[in-house]
Design a protein around this motif. Structure first.
Motif, short mmCIF file in Angstrom:
data_model
loop_
_atom_site.label_atom_id
_atom_site.label_comp_id
_atom_site.label_asym_id
_atom_site.label_seq_id
_atom_site.Cartn_x
_atom_site.Cartn_y
_atom_site.Cartn_z
N PRO A 140 29.87 89.13 17.09
CA PRO A 140 30.33 89.57 18.41
C PRO A 140 31.69 88.98 18.76
CG PRO A 140 28.01 88.97 18.49
CD PRO A 140 28.51 88.58 17.13
N VAL A 141 32.44 89.74 19.55
CA VAL A 141 33.81 89.33 19.86
C VAL A 141 33.85 88.00 20.61
CG1 VAL A 141 35.93 90.02 21.07
CG2 VAL A 141 34.56 91.74 19.89
N ARG A 142 32.86 87.76 21.45
CA ARG A 142 32.89 86.53 22.25
C ARG A 142 32.76 85.27 21.41
NH1 ARG A 142 27.80 88.74 23.09
NH2 ARG A 142 26.02 87.40 22.63
N PHE A 143 32.27 85.41 20.16
CA PHE A 143 32.15 84.26 19.28
C PHE A 143 33.33 84.12 18.34
CE2 PHE A 143 27.52 85.30 19.91
CZ PHE A 143 27.30 84.28 20.83
N GLN A 144 34.22 85.11 18.30
CA GLN A 144 35.32 85.08 17.35
C GLN A 144 36.32 83.97 17.67
OE1 GLN A 144 35.72 87.04 14.65
NE2 GLN A 144 33.96 88.37 14.98
N TYR A 145 36.71 83.86 18.93
CA TYR A 145 37.72 82.84 19.30
C TYR A 145 37.19 81.41 19.11
CZ TYR A 145 41.38 80.45 21.91
OH TYR A 145 42.39 79.61 22.28
N PRO A 146 35.97 81.07 19.59
CA PRO A 146 35.47 79.71 19.32
C PRO A 146 35.35 79.40 17.84
CG PRO A 146 34.20 80.75 21.06
CD PRO A 146 35.07 81.81 20.48
N LEU A 147 34.93 80.40 17.04
CA LEU A 147 34.83 80.18 15.60
C LEU A 147 36.20 79.91 14.99
CD1 LEU A 147 33.16 80.14 13.01
CD2 LEU A 147 33.46 82.63 12.87
N ARG A 148 37.20 80.65 15.46
CA ARG A 148 38.57 80.44 14.97
C ARG A 148 39.07 79.04 15.34
NH1 ARG A 148 40.61 84.89 16.66
NH2 ARG A 148 40.97 86.05 14.74
N GLN A 149 38.75 78.57 16.54
CA GLN A 149 39.16 77.22 16.94
C GLN A 149 38.47 76.15 16.11
OE1 GLN A 149 41.41 76.14 19.78
NE2 GLN A 149 42.10 78.11 18.96
N ILE A 150 37.18 76.35 15.82
CA ILE A 150 36.47 75.39 14.97
C ILE A 150 37.06 75.36 13.57
CG2 ILE A 150 34.24 74.92 13.89
CD1 ILE A 150 32.90 76.02 16.41
N LEU A 151 37.43 76.53 13.07
CA LEU A 151 38.02 76.62 11.73
C LEU A 151 39.36 75.88 11.67
CD1 LEU A 151 37.92 77.81 8.87
CD2 LEU A 151 39.03 79.85 9.77
N PHE A 152 40.21 76.09 12.67
CA PHE A 152 41.50 75.41 12.67
C PHE A 152 41.35 73.92 12.92
CE2 PHE A 152 43.39 79.69 13.57
CZ PHE A 152 44.21 79.73 12.45
N LEU A 153 40.36 73.52 13.73
CA LEU A 153 40.12 72.10 13.95
C LEU A 153 39.70 71.42 12.65
CD1 LEU A 153 39.79 69.67 15.86
CD2 LEU A 153 37.46 70.47 16.33
N THR A 154 38.82 72.08 11.91
CA THR A 154 38.39 71.53 10.62
C THR A 154 39.55 71.44 9.63
OG1 THR A 154 36.18 72.50 10.96
CG2 THR A 154 36.76 71.81 8.72
N ALA A 155 40.37 72.51 9.59
CA ALA A 155 41.52 72.51 8.68
C ALA A 155 42.52 71.43 9.06
CB ALA A 155 42.18 73.88 8.69
N SER A 156 42.73 71.22 10.36
CA SER A 156 43.69 70.21 10.81
C SER A 156 43.23 68.80 10.43
CB SER A 156 43.87 70.33 12.33
OG SER A 156 44.67 69.28 12.82
N VAL A 157 41.98 68.49 10.73
CA VAL A 157 41.47 67.14 10.44
C VAL A 157 41.43 66.91 8.93
CG1 VAL A 157 39.46 65.63 10.64
CG2 VAL A 157 40.16 67.04 12.58
N THR A 158 40.98 67.90 8.18
CA THR A 158 40.85 67.73 6.73
C THR A 158 42.21 67.55 6.06
OG1 THR A 158 38.85 69.09 6.75
CG2 THR A 158 39.94 68.76 4.63
N SER A 159 43.15 68.45 6.39
CA SER A 159 44.47 68.36 5.76
C SER A 159 45.21 67.10 6.18
CB SER A 159 45.30 69.60 6.11
OG SER A 159 45.45 69.73 7.51
#
Length: 220
Positions: A140-159
């Motif tokens: 669902p569209v309402r979950f797309q933006y939070p999922l994208r933020q979690i993905l970028f947060l994980t990528a930021s911390v990991t890298s």
């Protein structure tokens, strides 16, 4: 113009009266002429024809908007990838200068071009755009933006944490090879995050740096 006495006398002799409206007109009226020639039916057919043309024009305009949105998305991805490839180029030059390695410009340019292709694909898929709010099919569209933020947060911390780790533990060859793309991924991830999540990611990396006992190496 001054009238003569003779003209005034002739005008006084004409009796004023209203026209006779009781008798039917001797000639065809405009309404009757229009009915005889089916002008009203012709106008109605023309009106329906114009309405069909307007509907088809609206449909074609919608197609143009979709095409335009796709073109905007591609151009935006190209702009982002060029900016990140320029950052990759700068980091590649700086890290080689730090270790006093002779700079081979053609190799740096080739690596930057290769990185721009990878960045383009990642940005096209992951960067939020009005024409493509969903990047995970079926979610669902309402979950797309939070999922994208979690993905970028994980990528930021990991890298960020991994960049700190290799800079202190790995050999200079590994640092020169991995630090430019890791630095670009870290910067891009932080830019894509909302401010609270960006601050949280930097705090996590700072805690990792402090708890791991890492240091900032001085250039040779």
């Amino acid at each position: 113009m001054v009238r003569t006495r003779k003209e005034k006398k002739a005008a006084e002799g004409i009796k004023l009266s209203h026209p006779d409206r009781t008798a039917a007109p001797s000639e065809d009226t405009l309404l009757k002429l229009a009915q005889d020639r089916n002008l009203f039916e012709e106008a109605e057919r023309q009106k329906r024809k114009n309405a069909k043309h307007r509907d088809s024009d609206d449909e074609s305009d919608d197609g143009d908007d979709i095409l335009s949105s796709t073109a905007d998305r591609v151009l935006e991805a190209i702009l982002w990838s060029i900016s990140l490839s320029m950052l990759h180029f700068t980091l590649d030059v700086l890290v080689q200068h730090q270790y006093a390695i002779s700079i081979i410009w053609p190799q740096i340019i080739i690596r930057s071009v290769q990185a721009s292709i990878v960045f383009f694909l990642l940005i096209y898929v992951l960067h939020p755009h009005v024409s493509a709010p969903s990047f995970v099919p079926g979610l669902p569209v309402r979950f797309q933006y939070p999922l994208r933020q979690i993905l970028f947060l994980t990528a930021s911390v990991t890298s960020g944490c991994y960049l700190v780790h290799i800079s202190n533990r790995y050999s200079y060859l590994a640092v020169m090879k991995q630090s430019p793309p890791l630095g670009c991924l870290w910067v891009w991830s932080v830019i894509e995050l909302d401010l609270p999540y960006a601050v949280l990611s930097l705090a996590c990396i700072g805690g990792f740096f402090y708890q791991g006992g890492y240091t900032i190496k001085q250039p040779y």
